[in-house]
Design an enzyme around this catalytic site. Structure first.
Site, PDB file in Angstrom:
ATOM      1  CB  CYS A  12      -1.023   0.091   1.269  1.00  0.00           C
ATOM      2  SG  CYS A  12      -2.546  -1.050   1.083  1.00  0.00           S
ATOM      3  CE  LYS A  70      -4.375   3.646  -1.137  1.00  0.00           C
ATOM      4  NZ  LYS A  70      -5.173   3.094   0.192  1.00  0.00           N
ATOM      5  CG  ASP A 113     -17.423   5.012   3.359  1.00  0.00           C
ATOM      6  OD1 ASP A 113     -16.876   4.180   4.040  1.00  0.00           O
ATOM      7  OD2 ASP A 113     -18.318   5.653   3.594  1.00  0.00           O
ATOM      8  CG  ASP A 153     -11.130  -1.707   0.784  1.00  0.00           C
ATOM      9  OD1 ASP A 153     -10.525  -0.930   1.750  1.00  0.00           O
ATOM     10  OD2 ASP A 153     -10.255  -1.548  -0.070  1.00  0.00           O
ATOM     11  N   GLY A 177     -10.572 -12.946 -14.511  1.00  0.00           N
ATOM     12  CA  GLY A 177      -9.666 -11.817 -13.992  1.00  0.00           C
ATOM     13  C   GLY A 177      -8.993 -11.368 -15.212  1.00  0.00           C
ATOM     14  CG  HIS A 178      -7.749  -7.957 -17.742  1.00  0.00           C
ATOM     15  ND1 HIS A 178      -8.231  -8.328 -19.027  1.00  0.00           N
ATOM     16  CD2 HIS A 178      -6.611  -6.829 -18.073  1.00  0.00           C
ATOM     17  CE1 HIS A 178      -7.664  -7.642 -19.940  1.00  0.00           C
ATOM     18  NE2 HIS A 178      -6.949  -6.543 -19.479  1.00  0.00           N
ATOM     19  CG  ASP A 209      -9.431  -1.109   5.429  1.00  0.00           C
ATOM     20  OD1 ASP A 209      -9.574   0.092   4.798  1.00  0.00           O
ATOM     21  OD2 ASP A 209      -9.093  -2.051   4.413  1.00  0.00           O
TER      22      ASP A 209
END
Lengths: 69, 389
Positions: free
Chosen positions: B61, B64, B93, B134, B181-182, B269
């Protein structure tokens, strides 16, 4: 004073290089960095190792982190 | 398959030089299921061994986009007015909430990032646990998910298989189904999930409901970003790495399940924007301020010591920059504690806002005082959004 050039390097590499260089030059060191994280992290490392740390502007976006006993 | 647990002999320094014992941090043995996750694991690239974390600049993370950059773009996008959209991105949110009829909503989120560990199977687990978090932070349960994979063409395909197996196993543990998925060829590996859950609209936990008097509860220890940064260059003590891996691969499912029995007023979170960032989103959305006692924060072992030695990810500084003027510290809060509350977490814990009695019951049922604690209190809005003492 020995100068360690960490311009262009991102964390945690500047801290690792500073650690290695201080082993060879325990009397002190000047480290050139070009990002805030490297400036702050190298300063924290120096302070925790017991050095007096000073930061000065070297050029646009480049700082010189000095470490002395 | 070539991800043997070879010790990287090129390591410039012995591991764990900085592992000074700290009385504040918890001790104890850490068990991680499966392989010894803390040792450098190499994967094959063009026939030579590389480390997954050696292929990325930022990881987890901490990768980001800095929040101020993100907001400079999304704040200029038109808001979507759809009567079925309950939560969109204007409220910051954790997930999109959309009415699907009969009082039910779908809760959707997507999350993916570059590896923060070298073991592809563990990376898959962390990415999946992080993405599904999430949904738990909204009070829901993940039901269906799809893979998002960016994979270097030069890397052994068995590595991709192990990443996907890690994701599948975590989804199975969560009771969710991954179907499809991709995949994109990309020099930097990345993995994550797009996840959907379904729940009653009346049971959604948003960022908005925190009330003065509420206790603030954190369900996982802080320090993952710091430990991951040090681990990348083999400077983290083995027990710290094991603890970070154990925490990052732990689903927030149990915390969510126990909290469902409590009166939760607001929840989120703690991930890349740090404890300070995610707490301030709740403070902003709820119109309150939050007081946090740093002495009550659960901390991963070794994290404060590594912070003192400057093993801090870039995200720690962009988080502080973004939150300038919104966070205050009592003069006696030490620098490494300030670093910790700006540290980007990967697959961090839930941050729950509930009345005193519920908080006490919740923490006692979680029964993991080293990881889960009451860390602060909600007060009327005044001064900084978040004040640390």
């Amino acid at each position: 004073m020995t100068v360690l050039d960490c311009v262009g390097l991102s964390c945690p590499i500047p801290v690792v290089k500073t650690k290695k260089a201080l082993k060879e030059h325990p009397e002190g060191l000047e480290v050139l960095v070009d990002n805030v994280a490297a400036k702050e992290n190298v300063s924290r490392f120096g302070k925790t190792m017991g050095y007096t740390v000073s930061v000065s502007d070297e050029a646009e976006g480049v700082w010189r982190v000095g470490m002395s006993k | 398959m070539k991800f043997g647990l070879e010790k990287n002999t090129e390591t410039p320094f012995p591991r764990g030089d900085f592992a000074a014992a700290e009385s504040h941090e918890k001790k104890g043995s850490i068990g991680v299921e499966g392989e010894a996750a803390s040792r450098p694991v190499t994967v094959l690239k063009n026939g030579s061994a590389v480390r997954l974390t050696g292929m990325v600049k930022t990881s987890g993370c901490a990768a980001k986009l800095p929040p101020e950059k993100l907001h400079s773009v999304i704040d200029r996008l038109p808001l979507q007015n759809n009567p079925n959209l309950v939560e969109g991105f204007e409220s910051a949110d954790d997930a999109l909430v959309y009415r699907v009829g009969d009082g039910q909503v779908s809760v959707q989120t997507v999350d993916f990032f570059p590896p923060m560990v070298d073991d592809p199977y563990i990376f898959g687990q962390v990415a999946a646990a992080n993405a599904m978090s999430d949904i738990y932070a909204m009070g829901g349960e993940p039901a269906v998910a799809m893979n998002l994979m960016c994979f270097p063409s030069c890397l052994d395909l068995d590595v991709m298989k192990r990443i996907l197996e890690g994701g599948l196993d975590k989804a199975r543990e969560a009771g969710a189904v991954i179907a499809g998925g991709h995949t994109i060829e990309d020099p930097t590996p990345k993995y994550g999930l797009c996840v959907t859950g379904f729940m009653k609209e009346s049971e959604v936990w948003s960022n908005k409901g925190a009330r003065p008097g509420d206790c603030v509860v954190l369900t996982k220890p802080l320090g993952a970003g710091i430990i991951n940064t040090a681990a990348k260059v083999d400077e983290a003590p083995e027990e710290s790495v094991l603890e970070a891996v154990r925490s990052m691969t732990t689903l927030n499912k149990r915390a969510r399940d126990i909290a469902r029995k409590c009166q939760v007023h607001a929840a989120t979170d703690v991930t890349g924007f740090s404890l300070s960032g995610h707490a301030s989103e709740v403070a902003l959305a709820s119109g309150v301020s939050i007081l946090i006692d740093t002495k009550s924060l659960p901390v991963m072992s070794g994290a404060l010591s590594l912070a003192s030695f400057g093993f801090l990810p870039e995200g720690r500084y962009s988080n502080e920059n973004w939150l300038y003027g919104k966070v205050s510290f009592a003069p006696d809060v030490p620098q490494n504690m300030i670093d910790l509350v700006y540290d980007p977490q990967t697959s961090g814990g839930l941050l729950l806002f509930m009345p005193d009695e519920d908080a006490r019951r919740f923490v006692s049922e979680m029964a993991d005082p080293a990881s889960c604690a009451v860390i602060g209190r909600v007060v009327e809005r005044g001064g900084a959004l978040i004040s640390y003492s």
